[in-house]
Design a protein around this motif. Sequence first.
Motif, PDB file in Angstrom:
ATOM      1  N   GLU A  86      -7.214  -6.979  12.060  1.00  0.00           N
ATOM      2  CA  GLU A  86      -7.020  -7.190  13.507  1.00  0.00           C
ATOM      3  C   GLU A  86      -6.461  -8.594  13.774  1.00  0.00           C
ATOM      4  O   GLU A  86      -5.727  -8.810  14.730  1.00  0.00           O
ATOM      5  N   GLN A  87      -6.863  -9.544  12.915  1.00  0.00           N
ATOM      6  CA  GLN A  87      -6.427 -10.927  13.130  1.00  0.00           C
ATOM      7  C   GLN A  87      -5.118 -11.231  12.409  1.00  0.00           C
ATOM      8  O   GLN A  87      -4.445 -12.193  12.738  1.00  0.00           O
ATOM      9  N   ASP A  88      -4.830 -10.453  11.388  1.00  0.00           N
ATOM     10  CA  ASP A  88      -3.686 -10.802  10.547  1.00  0.00           C
ATOM     11  C   ASP A  88      -3.040  -9.541   9.977  1.00  0.00           C
ATOM     12  O   ASP A  88      -3.018  -9.316   8.777  1.00  0.00           O
ATOM     13  N   ARG A  89      -2.538  -8.740  10.885  1.00  0.00           N
ATOM     14  CA  ARG A  89      -1.954  -7.461  10.512  1.00  0.00           C
ATOM     15  C   ARG A  89      -0.779  -7.616   9.547  1.00  0.00           C
ATOM     16  O   ARG A  89      -0.597  -6.804   8.638  1.00  0.00           O
ATOM     17  N   ALA A  90      -0.031  -8.698   9.734  1.00  0.00           N
ATOM     18  CA  ALA A  90       1.181  -8.906   8.931  1.00  0.00           C
ATOM     19  C   ALA A  90       0.875  -8.949   7.436  1.00  0.00           C
ATOM     20  O   ALA A  90       1.636  -8.408   6.617  1.00  0.00           O
ATOM     21  N   THR A  91      -0.225  -9.569   7.069  1.00  0.00           N
ATOM     22  CA  THR A  91      -0.574  -9.683   5.656  1.00  0.00           C
ATOM     23  C   THR A  91      -0.822  -8.305   5.049  1.00  0.00           C
ATOM     24  O   THR A  91      -0.366  -8.001   3.942  1.00  0.00           O
ATOM     25  N   TYR A  92      -1.532  -7.471   5.792  1.00  0.00           N
ATOM     26  CA  TYR A  92      -1.826  -6.131   5.272  1.00  0.00           C
ATOM     27  C   TYR A  92      -0.562  -5.276   5.211  1.00  0.00           C
ATOM     28  O   TYR A  92      -0.370  -4.488   4.290  1.00  0.00           O
ATOM     29  N   GLU A  93       0.288  -5.461   6.216  1.00  0.00           N
ATOM     30  CA  GLU A  93       1.548  -4.712   6.190  1.00  0.00           C
ATOM     31  C   GLU A  93       2.406  -5.125   4.991  1.00  0.00           C
ATOM     32  O   GLU A  93       3.011  -4.293   4.332  1.00  0.00           O
ATOM     33  N   ARG A  94       2.423  -6.422   4.750  1.00  0.00           N
ATOM     34  CA  ARG A  94       3.165  -6.919   3.588  1.00  0.00           C
ATOM     35  C   ARG A  94       2.623  -6.296   2.288  1.00  0.00           C
ATOM     36  O   ARG A  94       3.390  -5.849   1.431  1.00  0.00           O
ATOM     37  N   LEU A  95       1.303  -6.271   2.187  1.00  0.00           N
ATOM     38  CA  LEU A  95       0.698  -5.678   0.992  1.00  0.00           C
ATOM     39  C   LEU A  95       1.200  -4.256   0.786  1.00  0.00           C
ATOM     40  O   LEU A  95       1.599  -3.873  -0.328  1.00  0.00           O
ATOM     41  N   LEU A  96       1.172  -3.490   1.862  1.00  0.00           N
ATOM     42  CA  LEU A  96       1.602  -2.092   1.727  1.00  0.00           C
ATOM     43  C   LEU A  96       3.090  -1.990   1.421  1.00  0.00           C
ATOM     44  O   LEU A  96       3.520  -1.074   0.720  1.00  0.00           O
ATOM     45  N   GLN A  97       3.879  -2.956   1.926  1.00  0.00           N
ATOM     46  CA  GLN A  97       5.313  -2.951   1.569  1.00  0.00           C
ATOM     47  C   GLN A  97       5.484  -3.165   0.069  1.00  0.00           C
ATOM     48  O   GLN A  97       6.289  -2.496  -0.582  1.00  0.00           O
ATOM     49  N   VAL A  98       4.721  -4.112  -0.461  1.00  0.00           N
ATOM     50  CA  VAL A  98       4.810  -4.360  -1.910  1.00  0.00           C
ATOM     51  C   VAL A  98       4.344  -3.122  -2.678  1.00  0.00           C
ATOM     52  O   VAL A  98       4.979  -2.694  -3.642  1.00  0.00           O
ATOM     53  N   SER A 115     -14.393  -9.976  -2.510  1.00  0.00           N
ATOM     54  CA  SER A 115     -13.337  -9.075  -2.965  1.00  0.00           C
ATOM     55  C   SER A 115     -13.650  -7.637  -2.575  1.00  0.00           C
ATOM     56  O   SER A 115     -12.745  -6.862  -2.255  1.00  0.00           O
ATOM     57  N   ALA A 116     -14.925  -7.296  -2.614  1.00  0.00           N
ATOM     58  CA  ALA A 116     -15.317  -5.953  -2.179  1.00  0.00           C
ATOM     59  C   ALA A 116     -14.939  -5.768  -0.717  1.00  0.00           C
ATOM     60  O   ALA A 116     -14.455  -4.703  -0.301  1.00  0.00           O
ATOM     61  N   ASP A 117     -15.134  -6.836   0.049  1.00  0.00           N
ATOM     62  CA  ASP A 117     -14.768  -6.800   1.460  1.00  0.00           C
ATOM     63  C   ASP A 117     -13.255  -6.609   1.618  1.00  0.00           C
ATOM     64  O   ASP A 117     -12.802  -5.764   2.406  1.00  0.00           O
ATOM     65  N   THR A 118     -12.493  -7.376   0.863  1.00  0.00           N
ATOM     66  CA  THR A 118     -11.037  -7.255   0.924  1.00  0.00           C
ATOM     67  C   THR A 118     -10.589  -5.854   0.514  1.00  0.00           C
ATOM     68  O   THR A 118      -9.736  -5.236   1.172  1.00  0.00           O
ATOM     69  N   ALA A 119     -11.175  -5.354  -0.570  1.00  0.00           N
ATOM     70  CA  ALA A 119     -10.798  -4.020  -1.055  1.00  0.00           C
ATOM     71  C   ALA A 119     -11.080  -2.966   0.011  1.00  0.00           C
ATOM     72  O   ALA A 119     -10.280  -2.044   0.230  1.00  0.00           O
ATOM     73  N   LEU A 120     -12.199  -3.128   0.678  1.00  0.00           N
ATOM     74  CA  LEU A 120     -12.566  -2.170   1.728  1.00  0.00           C
ATOM     75  C   LEU A 120     -11.557  -2.207   2.878  1.00  0.00           C
ATOM     76  O   LEU A 120     -11.122  -1.162   3.380  1.00  0.00           O
ATOM     77  N   LYS A 121     -11.174  -3.421   3.255  1.00  0.00           N
ATOM     78  CA  LYS A 121     -10.212  -3.558   4.356  1.00  0.00           C
ATOM     79  C   LYS A 121      -8.860  -2.949   3.983  1.00  0.00           C
ATOM     80  O   LYS A 121      -8.210  -2.298   4.799  1.00  0.00           O
ATOM     81  N   ILE A 122      -8.456  -3.183   2.746  1.00  0.00           N
ATOM     82  CA  ILE A 122      -7.174  -2.631   2.301  1.00  0.00           C
ATOM     83  C   ILE A 122      -7.249  -1.103   2.268  1.00  0.00           C
ATOM     84  O   ILE A 122      -6.323  -0.404   2.716  1.00  0.00           O
ATOM     85  N   ALA A 123      -8.377  -0.585   1.780  1.00  0.00           N
ATOM     86  CA  ALA A 123      -8.563   0.872   1.727  1.00  0.00           C
ATOM     87  C   ALA A 123      -8.429   1.477   3.119  1.00  0.00           C
ATOM     88  O   ALA A 123      -7.720   2.471   3.326  1.00  0.00           O
ATOM     89  N   ARG A 124      -9.091   0.853   4.087  1.00  0.00           N
ATOM     90  CA  ARG A 124      -9.063   1.379   5.460  1.00  0.00           C
ATOM     91  C   ARG A 124      -7.682   1.246   6.085  1.00  0.00           C
ATOM     92  O   ARG A 124      -7.198   2.151   6.764  1.00  0.00           O
TER      93      ARG A 124
END
Lengths: 419, 419
Positions: A86-98, A115-124
């Motif tokens: 929600e705060q930094d959508r661009a980073t997640y979008e970039r990840l999915l582009q890669v 890291s578990a938190d990050t993994a969960l956010k990426i999964a969602r």
Amino acid sequence: MRPRNLLYAQSGGVTAVINATAAAVIAAARRSRRIGKIFGARNGILGALREELHDTSRLQSGELKALAWTPGGVFGSCRVKLKDPEQDRATYERLLQVFAAHDIGYFLYNGGNDSADTALKIARFAKQSGYPLVCVAIPKTVDNDLEGTDSCPGFGSVAKYIATSVREAALDVQAMAETSTKVFVIEVMGRHTGWIAAAAGLAGNGRDEAPHLILFPERPFAEEAFFEAVKSTVARLGHCVVVVSEGLRDGNGRFLAETGHKDAFGHAQLGGAGQVIAELVRGRLGLKVHWALPDYLQRSARHLASRTDLEQARAVGEAAVRFALAGMNGQMPGIERLSDRPYRWRIVPVPLEKVANREKKLPAAFLRRDGFGISAKARAYLAPLIEGEAYPPFRDGLPDYRSFRLPLARKKLKAWEEA
Amino acid sequence: MRPRNLLYAQSGGVTAVINATAAAVIAAARRSRRIGKIFGARNGILGALREELHDTSRLQSGELKALAWTPGGVFGSCRVKLKDPEQDRATYERLLQVFAAHDIGYFLYNGGNDSADTALKIARFAKQSGYPLVCVAIPKTVDNDLEGTDSCPGFGSVAKYIATSVREAALDVQAMAETSTKVFVIEVMGRHTGWIAAAAGLAGNGRDEAPHLILFPERPFAEEAFFEAVKSTVARLGHCVVVVSEGLRDGNGRFLAETGHKDAFGHAQLGGAGQVIAELVRGRLGLKVHWALPDYLQRSARHLASRTDLEQARAVGEAAVRFALAGMNGQMPGIERLSDRPYRWRIVPVPLEKVANREKKLPAAFLRRDGFGISAKARAYLAPLIEGEAYPPFRDGLPDYRSFRLPLARKKLKAWEEA
């Protein structure tokens, strides 16, 4: 189903056995026809964002074996925590582009509770975005503070190293105490939890065997009781061995490492809790003190790895690939203990919601009544985790650790603009 | 010839392998019919003066084996230097009274250059007094600074431990450097000589492998050149591993450990040269720094002993008994190197005059031209000393070190009045 590629990344502090997890991931993934290329992100999530993906296909099986006995982190790791989408959508979008550019269908993230938190956010985020991804976290931390798993790969080896080192140094101190050091202080890792400090307790049994006193981060530093205990130990045995957690705090919740110690220029000292305790003992009791700070030596000591720890490091890596292939998005392979003696365990799936951002403290029942040692319960828990040796091969008198120069996959995207 | 008794004593700092020397002395002495009882002085020369003599006859052969793999000093050691007989005749007379009361015909003194000096004085005093004694010194010191012997038992194991630890920690630092520690500093023992610091150099080869910089006590700290070297190493590799000898001095000959570092109360800090260097790097270069202080861990790390070192520790113990039986008064078994590769050595007798109070510095030719590393000559000398592993047996995940409760021989004299 057409094969898709797998991306593995390491996160946070590395350990003596995290490369064994990496090697297990690579070996297991190679066995599946549903996995194509296996990439390792350079310096953790940063490499994923920068599209710096090491291609592991050139690693020969002999090298994969050597990787499993080499400490450190083969692809590099980092201390970076992603913000919420929600705060930094661009980073997640970039990840999915890669991920899309390299057809990553499986993302395996090897780290601690952040890291578990990050993994969960990426999964969602991937799910919401309709990007087909299975995201699996793999446990790793010397701090042993993850929820959802009975023990954390990396911890057992530090535990073995610290308990061994305390036992060895104590024999030295004991032999010299009459005319030399009376109090020996060793500072161990564990900023928030006392798991490593507790493991030091395995070095001895009963109040006459070192370590005589352990200072846990879970207990505010009880200055007077501590000095009394040091004095009476020295009076009884001629010497005293003290283990101090780096995260020891005073009664006001302040880290001891930060209490009033400055150099001649007024800068806060780099020294930690061990040094503060050593100086207090010397100043207050007038006893000759030495102190040790093993620092990174403790978490990289692959030469003294616990075989149990090594087996668990491998097992979570293999299981993570199984989970990925089974589509178990947002899960982590956890270690479930079935019995203490004989020690039996198995891998179970743990939803990342149960792991993310939580911290497993040392249970109060693991402390001896006076707060300066460990209980029988703690011993029963800790003892199996340091069982077994797993020496690396030596060459020319030194562990035959290898360095691996793995090529980066050709970039397909524009450079990432880092914040 | 009627059998006479043997007294063995340890002196100065203990090592990972000094008990292997003790075990070898006991085993060799047991094989001779000309030696009666075998005593170990409690806490070194102090025990000899106090008539506190451990009787080793109850040690069973299995225990003797375990003694050989247990670090520390089984009888205790001490840091006490006797004055000259001219200044303190009473002490030497007391020694001979104790020797006479227990029919000590052989005195074996296991230590460094101070101990060689003491052994020499005792040998001379006994001769002048007409007391029949064979006095033999046995070399031991992690500092490797004894003249008359190519290497000193105790050193090879520290060397192996430090080189291994530097190699391991460097892999950790390298993996994390982008977002964490850039400069890692490790302080090693060696107050006056840089042998241990030099051994750290075995961890890597060439300027891109850790340790990138070594600070020797033989070279005054060249501040500007050092900072330049740190900066360029970090620029080139992303990180820098620095080994600092505890005995590093500034241009005025002052120990760096003593330069201007006080705690909030104005007391000199316990921290040493490693901490000073770490703070300077952080302050001057603004880089994230971690530092380690293995302290006693390095000299007690029997779990990582050098097999070569262990063999030499045994060999000097056996030879000392041979020397004693051959009446070689005032001699020390030294190690003579016959070749580097293959490494061959033998035991030779060395008169104590050549050892007492001397100190073998690291040769200038052992340093790399820039003074921050070791030369090929140093490698050729050091490499064989760390060769081979000699793991102790483990039990319950930890080295199976033993404690030995040996009875003291019944006292026959009045108590010694200590000064």
